[in-house]
Enzyme design. Sequence first.
Site, mmCIF file in Angstrom:
data_model
loop_
_atom_site.group_PDB
_atom_site.id
_atom_site.type_symbol
_atom_site.label_atom_id
_atom_site.label_comp_id
_atom_site.label_asym_id
_atom_site.label_seq_id
_atom_site.Cartn_x
_atom_site.Cartn_y
_atom_site.Cartn_z
ATOM 1 N N GLU A 105 26.365 -2.466 7.663
ATOM 2 C CA GLU A 105 27.525 -1.751 7.148
ATOM 3 C C GLU A 105 27.670 -0.427 7.881
ATOM 4 O O GLU A 105 27.078 0.581 7.482
ATOM 5 C CB GLU A 105 27.356 -1.497 5.649
ATOM 6 C CG GLU A 105 27.248 -2.766 4.833
ATOM 7 C CD GLU A 105 27.785 -2.556 3.426
ATOM 8 O OE1 GLU A 105 28.711 -3.267 3.040
ATOM 9 O OE2 GLU A 105 27.282 -1.650 2.739
ATOM 10 N N SER A 126 35.259 -2.567 4.900
ATOM 11 C CA SER A 126 36.693 -2.878 4.936
ATOM 12 C C SER A 126 37.002 -4.337 5.286
ATOM 13 O O SER A 126 37.968 -4.616 6.003
ATOM 14 C CB SER A 126 37.427 -1.921 5.882
ATOM 15 O OG SER A 126 37.226 -0.576 5.459
ATOM 16 N N GLU A 168 25.723 4.611 0.695
ATOM 17 C CA GLU A 168 26.077 5.646 -0.291
ATOM 18 C C GLU A 168 24.822 6.167 -0.989
ATOM 19 O O GLU A 168 24.735 7.341 -1.342
ATOM 20 C CB GLU A 168 27.100 5.076 -1.294
ATOM 21 C CG GLU A 168 28.468 4.942 -0.634
ATOM 22 C CD GLU A 168 29.319 3.795 -1.143
ATOM 23 O OE1 GLU A 168 29.037 3.253 -2.230
ATOM 24 O OE2 GLU A 168 30.277 3.427 -0.427
ATOM 25 N N LYS A 180 30.334 -1.305 -6.948
ATOM 26 C CA LYS A 180 30.077 0.143 -6.968
ATOM 27 C C LYS A 180 30.288 0.694 -8.381
ATOM 28 O O LYS A 180 30.075 -0.027 -9.354
ATOM 29 C CB LYS A 180 30.943 0.855 -5.927
ATOM 30 C CG LYS A 180 30.828 0.187 -4.552
ATOM 31 C CD LYS A 180 31.387 1.000 -3.432
ATOM 32 C CE LYS A 180 31.213 0.234 -2.119
ATOM 33 N NZ LYS A 180 31.616 0.990 -0.963
ATOM 34 N N ASN A 186 30.334 -5.992 -4.002
ATOM 35 C CA ASN A 186 29.665 -4.788 -4.480
ATOM 36 C C ASN A 186 30.704 -3.971 -5.245
ATOM 37 O O ASN A 186 31.570 -3.352 -4.642
ATOM 38 C CB ASN A 186 29.118 -4.017 -3.272
ATOM 39 C CG ASN A 186 28.561 -2.657 -3.652
ATOM 40 O OD1 ASN A 186 28.347 -2.366 -4.826
ATOM 41 N ND2 ASN A 186 28.344 -1.812 -2.646
ATOM 42 N N GLY A 196 35.047 1.579 3.153
ATOM 43 C CA GLY A 196 36.091 2.169 2.320
ATOM 44 C C GLY A 196 37.110 2.977 3.106
ATOM 45 O O GLY A 196 37.894 3.722 2.529
ATOM 46 N N HIS A 242 21.998 0.783 0.308
ATOM 47 C CA HIS A 242 23.416 0.995 0.619
ATOM 48 C C HIS A 242 23.595 2.411 1.161
ATOM 49 O O HIS A 242 22.943 3.350 0.708
ATOM 50 C CB HIS A 242 24.278 0.793 -0.634
ATOM 51 C CG HIS A 242 25.724 0.725 -0.300
ATOM 52 N ND1 HIS A 242 26.466 1.859 -0.066
ATOM 53 C CD2 HIS A 242 26.550 -0.328 -0.105
ATOM 54 C CE1 HIS A 242 27.712 1.490 0.248
ATOM 55 N NE2 HIS A 242 27.782 0.166 0.231
HETATM 56 P P1 PGA Z 1 34.364 -1.640 1.486
HETATM 57 O O1 PGA Z 1 32.837 -1.402 1.029
HETATM 58 O O2 PGA Z 1 34.563 -3.136 1.567
HETATM 59 O O3 PGA Z 1 35.196 -1.018 0.387
HETATM 60 O O4 PGA Z 1 34.535 -0.975 2.793
HETATM 61 C C1 PGA Z 1 31.797 -2.196 1.532
HETATM 62 C C2 PGA Z 1 30.497 -1.755 0.924
HETATM 63 O O5 PGA Z 1 30.282 -0.551 0.789
HETATM 64 O O6 PGA Z 1 29.629 -2.573 0.566
#
Ligand code: PGA
Length: 251
Positions: free
Chosen positions: A169, A215, A99, A11, A9, A175, A97
């Site tokens: 997630e 992560s 976010e 982003k 992803n 992140g 997601h």
């Molecule tokens: P990350 O993000 O691997 O940077 O923690 C995962 C995601 O949001 O899909």
Amino acid sequence: MRKRLVAGNWKMNTDMNSGYLLLKDLLSEIKEDDLKSCDVHVYAPFTHLKVFHNSLNGSGIVLGAQNCHHKDSGAYTGEVSAEMLASVPVQSVLVGHSERREYCNETNEILAEKVTVALRNGLDVIYCFGETLEQREGGDHFAVVETQIKNGLGHLNAEDWSKVTIAYEPVWAIGTGKTASAEQAQEIHKHARTLIKQIANETVANNTRILYGGSVKPGNASELFGMADIDGGLIGGAALDANSFAGIIRA
Ligand code: PGA
């Protein structure tokens, strides 16, 4: 047997040039052998999709978008429909997601509509769910993911489910460099599979891939992916480096 899936992803990262270079790096890192045991998806920004579709042609890597609107078409300035994505064509779309849930106020009910419109347009879906730190500390994580799964996916029939992957997630792990332990992830994945069995049936539950995201790196991927109900990963930060992404695929 569920085939593994590792999805990147991206982003809101990379411009057209740097994105293209990263994709080229990925294409040279990921070997045909890697794809025998693991499906690989790239969820790129909308602006990159057409060019990426041409570059990925014949590579075996699936191209996806990070979002679509929940309505078919109309006066929704700035939005992108599932039909538009299918016409690029992309094969898959991320829905729900955290976010987008948080910054764009996407509710489970809107997400259910997104899943429907995506499937109707022939797209596969990765449906994301997961609790916040506050919810986990309050002991609500099982209930939260249950609502997210039931309200977002409860309307699907068995055929729909063959096009759906779900991704756990935990928001507190995205992140942040803080990964859920393999045991913490496994217990939620197992719970999610039980919920799918309730919503659909046992065959669907056994066939549905459940990814972990938050992560994931080459160093922690094999422990996570070694758990019974973890079928791969949804990768953010580490997907922006071809070497790390390939490392996770090989894990
Ligand atoms: P990350 O993000 O691997 O940077 O923690 C995962 C995601 O949001 O899909």
